[in-house]
Design a protein around this motif. Structure first.
Motif, PDB file in Angstrom:
ATOM      1  N   GLY A  96      28.391  90.132  64.341  1.00  0.00           N
ATOM      2  CA  GLY A  96      27.299  89.183  64.407  1.00  0.00           C
ATOM      3  C   GLY A  96      25.925  89.793  64.546  1.00  0.00           C
ATOM      4  O   GLY A  96      24.940  89.061  64.700  1.00  0.00           O
ATOM      5  N   LYS A  97      25.838  91.113  64.500  1.00  0.00           N
ATOM      6  CA  LYS A  97      24.542  91.772  64.653  1.00  0.00           C
ATOM      7  C   LYS A  97      24.217  92.601  63.418  1.00  0.00           C
ATOM      8  O   LYS A  97      25.093  92.958  62.635  1.00  0.00           O
ATOM      9  CB  LYS A  97      24.547  92.665  65.897  1.00  0.00           C
ATOM     10  CG  LYS A  97      24.669  91.897  67.203  1.00  0.00           C
ATOM     11  CD  LYS A  97      24.459  92.802  68.391  1.00  0.00           C
ATOM     12  CE  LYS A  97      24.484  92.033  69.695  1.00  0.00           C
ATOM     13  NZ  LYS A  97      24.249  92.921  70.869  1.00  0.00           N
ATOM     14  N   GLU A  98      22.945  92.927  63.274  1.00  0.00           N
ATOM     15  CA  GLU A  98      22.522  93.750  62.162  1.00  0.00           C
ATOM     16  C   GLU A  98      22.879  95.216  62.427  1.00  0.00           C
ATOM     17  O   GLU A  98      23.000  95.646  63.575  1.00  0.00           O
ATOM     18  CB  GLU A  98      21.017  93.613  61.947  1.00  0.00           C
ATOM     19  CG  GLU A  98      20.598  92.248  61.455  1.00  0.00           C
ATOM     20  CD  GLU A  98      19.134  92.211  61.061  1.00  0.00           C
ATOM     21  OE1 GLU A  98      18.702  91.182  60.531  1.00  0.00           O
ATOM     22  OE2 GLU A  98      18.426  93.214  61.300  1.00  0.00           O
ATOM     23  N   GLU A 151      28.440  97.671  75.641  1.00  0.00           N
ATOM     24  CA  GLU A 151      27.520  97.300  74.565  1.00  0.00           C
ATOM     25  C   GLU A 151      27.440  98.340  73.451  1.00  0.00           C
ATOM     26  O   GLU A 151      26.801  98.105  72.417  1.00  0.00           O
ATOM     27  CB  GLU A 151      26.113  97.037  75.125  1.00  0.00           C
ATOM     28  CG  GLU A 151      25.528  98.155  75.955  1.00  0.00           C
ATOM     29  CD  GLU A 151      25.754  97.959  77.448  1.00  0.00           C
ATOM     30  OE1 GLU A 151      26.844  97.489  77.843  1.00  0.00           O
ATOM     31  OE2 GLU A 151      24.811  98.289  78.215  1.00  0.00           O
ATOM     32  N   ASP A 152      28.092  99.488  73.622  1.00  0.00           N
ATOM     33  CA  ASP A 152      28.182 100.476  72.543  1.00  0.00           C
ATOM     34  C   ASP A 152      29.305 100.149  71.568  1.00  0.00           C
ATOM     35  O   ASP A 152      29.458 100.824  70.542  1.00  0.00           O
ATOM     36  CB  ASP A 152      28.418 101.877  73.115  1.00  0.00           C
ATOM     37  CG  ASP A 152      27.247 102.396  73.921  1.00  0.00           C
ATOM     38  OD1 ASP A 152      27.475 102.996  74.989  1.00  0.00           O
ATOM     39  OD2 ASP A 152      26.091 102.191  73.487  1.00  0.00           O
ATOM     40  N   THR A 153      30.084  99.133  71.882  1.00  0.00           N
ATOM     41  CA  THR A 153      31.179  98.729  71.000  1.00  0.00           C
ATOM     42  C   THR A 153      30.642  98.275  69.650  1.00  0.00           C
ATOM     43  O   THR A 153      29.769  97.411  69.579  1.00  0.00           O
ATOM     44  CB  THR A 153      31.992  97.584  71.648  1.00  0.00           C
ATOM     45  OG1 THR A 153      32.625  98.068  72.831  1.00  0.00           O
ATOM     46  CG2 THR A 153      33.050  97.058  70.683  1.00  0.00           C
ATOM     47  N   ALA A 154      31.144  98.891  68.587  1.00  0.00           N
ATOM     48  CA  ALA A 154      30.666  98.594  67.228  1.00  0.00           C
ATOM     49  C   ALA A 154      31.463  99.439  66.242  1.00  0.00           C
ATOM     50  O   ALA A 154      32.207 100.337  66.632  1.00  0.00           O
ATOM     51  CB  ALA A 154      29.185  98.920  67.093  1.00  0.00           C
ATOM     52  N   VAL A 155      31.277  99.131  64.971  1.00  0.00           N
ATOM     53  CA  VAL A 155      31.721 100.037  63.916  1.00  0.00           C
ATOM     54  C   VAL A 155      30.584 101.025  63.674  1.00  0.00           C
ATOM     55  O   VAL A 155      29.440 100.615  63.476  1.00  0.00           O
ATOM     56  CB  VAL A 155      32.070  99.290  62.621  1.00  0.00           C
ATOM     57  CG1 VAL A 155      32.489 100.277  61.530  1.00  0.00           C
ATOM     58  CG2 VAL A 155      33.180  98.272  62.879  1.00  0.00           C
TER      59      VAL A 155
END
Length: 130
Positions: free
Chosen positions: A42-44, A89-93
């Motif tokens: 859901g984020k850029e 909050e570092d969770t991401a691809v």
């Protein structure tokens, strides 16, 4: 043809560490900036860090300064991102990308802008959770 392959993602507890690697082929790293980017649901996509090709300057987004370290191994054609003190909050691809570096002085915002990059890896998932 530029090809980038990321590795090293996974699940880690808050406060833990991971090391991501980006293996590049079809480029001479001295002439290409290699950037790390991330995208959470859901984020850029946002810039995390970059190792410039022209002079080896390292750039970091404010939210990772002091926690992440980028490095380059020309012999292995690899740019790595050591991530310490990880937070949920570092969770991401996480993606690496390559940008031809002309050698002209550029700002950190230039090197950390996803729109400047044309060649991308497939991404690796980083999940920080207890």
């Amino acid at each position: 043809q530029v090809q980038l392959v990321e590795s090293g993602g996974g699940l880690v507890q808050p406060g833990g560490s991971l090391r991501l690697s980006c293996e590049a082929s079809g480029v001479t790293l001295d002439y290409y900036a290699i950037g790390w980017f991330r995208q959470a649901p859901g984020k850029e996509r946002e810039g995390v860090s970059c190792f410039s090709g022209s002079d080896g300057t390292r750039y970091y987004a404010e939210f990772v300064k002091g926690r992440f370290t980028i490095s380059r191994d020309n012999a292995k054609r690899t740019v790595s991102l050591q991530m310490n003190s990880l937070r949920p909050e570092d969770t991401a691809v996480y993606f690496c990308a390559a940008l031809f570096d002309s050698g002209r002085p550029q700002s950190a915002s230039y090197y950390l802008s996803p729109t400047k990059y044309k060649s991308w890896g497939q991404g690796t998932q980083v999940t920080v959770s207890s």
